[in-house]
Design a protein around this motif. Structure first.
Motif, mmCIF file in Angstrom:
data_model
loop_
_atom_site.group_PDB
_atom_site.id
_atom_site.type_symbol
_atom_site.label_atom_id
_atom_site.label_comp_id
_atom_site.label_asym_id
_atom_site.label_seq_id
_atom_site.Cartn_x
_atom_site.Cartn_y
_atom_site.Cartn_z
ATOM 1 N N PHE A 9 0.863 -1.173 0.000
ATOM 2 C CA PHE A 9 0.000 0.000 0.000
ATOM 3 C C PHE A 9 0.903 1.228 0.000
ATOM 4 N N VAL A 10 0.675 2.162 -0.914
ATOM 5 C CA VAL A 10 1.530 3.340 -1.045
ATOM 6 C C VAL A 10 1.006 4.451 -0.141
ATOM 7 N N LEU A 11 1.817 4.806 0.859
ATOM 8 C CA LEU A 11 1.428 5.846 1.807
ATOM 9 C C LEU A 11 2.373 7.035 1.637
ATOM 10 N N VAL A 12 2.210 7.718 0.499
ATOM 11 C CA VAL A 12 3.073 8.851 0.143
ATOM 12 C C VAL A 12 2.180 9.984 -0.345
ATOM 13 N N TYR A 243 4.395 1.010 1.598
ATOM 14 C CA TYR A 243 5.524 1.737 1.013
ATOM 15 C C TYR A 243 5.513 3.156 1.555
ATOM 16 N N VAL A 244 6.621 3.589 2.154
ATOM 17 C CA VAL A 244 6.707 4.924 2.748
ATOM 18 C C VAL A 244 8.025 5.580 2.334
ATOM 19 N N VAL A 245 8.044 6.912 2.408
ATOM 20 C CA VAL A 245 9.273 7.654 2.108
ATOM 21 C C VAL A 245 9.657 8.597 3.247
ATOM 22 N N SER A 246 8.888 8.577 4.335
ATOM 23 C CA SER A 246 9.159 9.508 5.433
ATOM 24 C C SER A 246 8.825 8.871 6.768
ATOM 25 N N ASP A 247 9.384 9.446 7.833
ATOM 26 C CA ASP A 247 9.054 8.993 9.182
ATOM 27 C C ASP A 247 7.576 9.231 9.486
ATOM 28 N N VAL A 289 10.815 2.857 0.990
ATOM 29 C CA VAL A 289 11.020 1.525 1.555
ATOM 30 C C VAL A 289 9.667 0.851 1.735
ATOM 31 N N THR A 290 9.602 -0.421 1.393
ATOM 32 C CA THR A 290 8.406 -1.208 1.662
ATOM 33 C C THR A 290 8.642 -2.029 2.922
ATOM 34 N N PHE A 291 7.833 -1.763 3.941
ATOM 35 C CA PHE A 291 7.910 -2.500 5.195
ATOM 36 C C PHE A 291 6.765 -3.504 5.284
ATOM 37 N N SER A 292 7.040 -4.623 5.923
ATOM 38 C CA SER A 292 5.985 -5.518 6.376
ATOM 39 C C SER A 292 5.897 -5.367 7.878
ATOM 40 N N PHE A 293 4.745 -4.886 8.359
ATOM 41 C CA PHE A 293 4.499 -4.737 9.793
ATOM 42 C C PHE A 293 3.613 -5.892 10.240
ATOM 43 N N GLN A 294 4.001 -6.550 11.320
ATOM 44 C CA GLN A 294 3.267 -7.723 11.807
ATOM 45 C C GLN A 294 3.105 -7.631 13.320
#
Length: 299
Positions: A9-12, A243-247, A289-294
């Motif tokens: 999911f693109v969160l930008v 997918y994120v590009v910022s804190d 960066v693409t993170f997988s959060f679990q």
């Protein structure tokens, strides 16, 4: 663990906003945004950036403000402060004057003034928060530098649509890397594209503690089983790939994941670990960066 890479999911905010523009306008704005992000230390003004992007400063200011809900000058200042926050949190030995110059401020005084106006804290207070503050407290401060919307922030509006799923994972292992920083940007600088081998595990029952009292373990989950020195228990996990590009995007995604778990009536497994895995990384100045959060839950 599967090595497949689900579509994230693109969160930008920038991507979401530019998507509505005609292609030729998108290209010019993308060029301007790249210039803003790539070389903060040069101290380019938004007018210079507009000119280098083949847009008249007058039209750039008008179109940018209508689209982004802030002026290009406000955007550039907020972007610089996002980088300032990262350095203050992650680089405790980095002098404030050096951070100021690295992020495009003329002096530590001008940085301090901008920081105080934006988040109500001094550089010293921010640095202290990175040690004695909690994840929730730092996320709230980072959120003050998120992209403004008419109400709230665009990061939170995007995160409200975050797709999550409940997944059963068998027991997993990793080769613990004891001397590796738990700051993601430092990890990316250290491992580069091999960051996709990295797993971070943080005890759920420590997430309300201060950073100095949280024991996040960093390990290589792609190491052979014979090298594994830590394990993550089997169980149900609420998961998302983002997918994120910022804190600010990172914090918004994690907060929304926990909100979804609560709203759906699941209970956190206090004996388990928040698992973070780097699925993909773009090794460029403006890459994400693409993170997988679990998050472990009781079912």
């Amino acid at each position: 663990m599967s090595d497949q890479k689900p579509t994230p999911f693109v969160l930008v905010p920038e991507y979401a906003l530019l998507d509505a523009l005609p292609e030729n306008v998108q290209t010019r704005f993308a060029t301007a945004l790249t210039l803003m992000h790539e070389d903060l230390s040069s101290g380019l003004s938004w007018e210079q950036i507009a000119t280098q992007s083949a847009i008249s400063p007058f039209h750039f200011h008008r179109q940018f403000t209508e689209l982004f809900n802030e002026t290009p000058g406000q955007y550039l200042s907020r972007l610089r402060l996002q980088y300032v926050m990262h350095y203050l949190f992650a680089e405790q030995d980095y002098k404030v004057i050096d951070i100021a110059h690295e992020c495009g401020f003329s002096s530590s005084q001008s940085l301090g003034k901008a920081l105080k106006k934006a988040i109500g804290l001094t550089a010293k207070q921010v640095r202290a928060l990175g040690v004695s503050g909690t994840p929730r407290q730092t996320a709230e401060i980072i959120g003050k530098l998120a992209h403004p919307a008419e109400q709230g922030t665009i990061e939170n509006k995007l995160a409200a649509k975050l797709p999550c799923e409940l997944v059963w994972y068998p027991q997993r292992g990793m080769k613990y890397l004891p001397h590796v920083s738990n700051d993601w940007d430092t990890i990316f600088d250290t491992f580069g594209e091999k960051s996709t081998r990295i797993m971070a595990t943080t005890p759920i029952n420590q997430l309300e503690k201060s950073w100095q009292d949280i024991e996040t373990h960093i390990g290589d989950w792609q190491a052979s089983a014979s090298e594994h020195t830590r394990t993550v228990a089997e169980g149900h996990y609420f998961c998302c790939d983002v997918y994120v590009v910022s804190d600010a995007g990172y914090a918004a995604a994690l907060e929304q994941l926990f909100n979804i778990i609560e709203s759906q009536g699941y209970q956190l497994d206090e004996k388990g670990y928040l698992v973070e895995i780097v699925r993909d990384i773009e090794m460029t100045d403006t890459g994400g960066v693409t993170f997988s959060f679990q998050v472990p839950v009781k079912v």
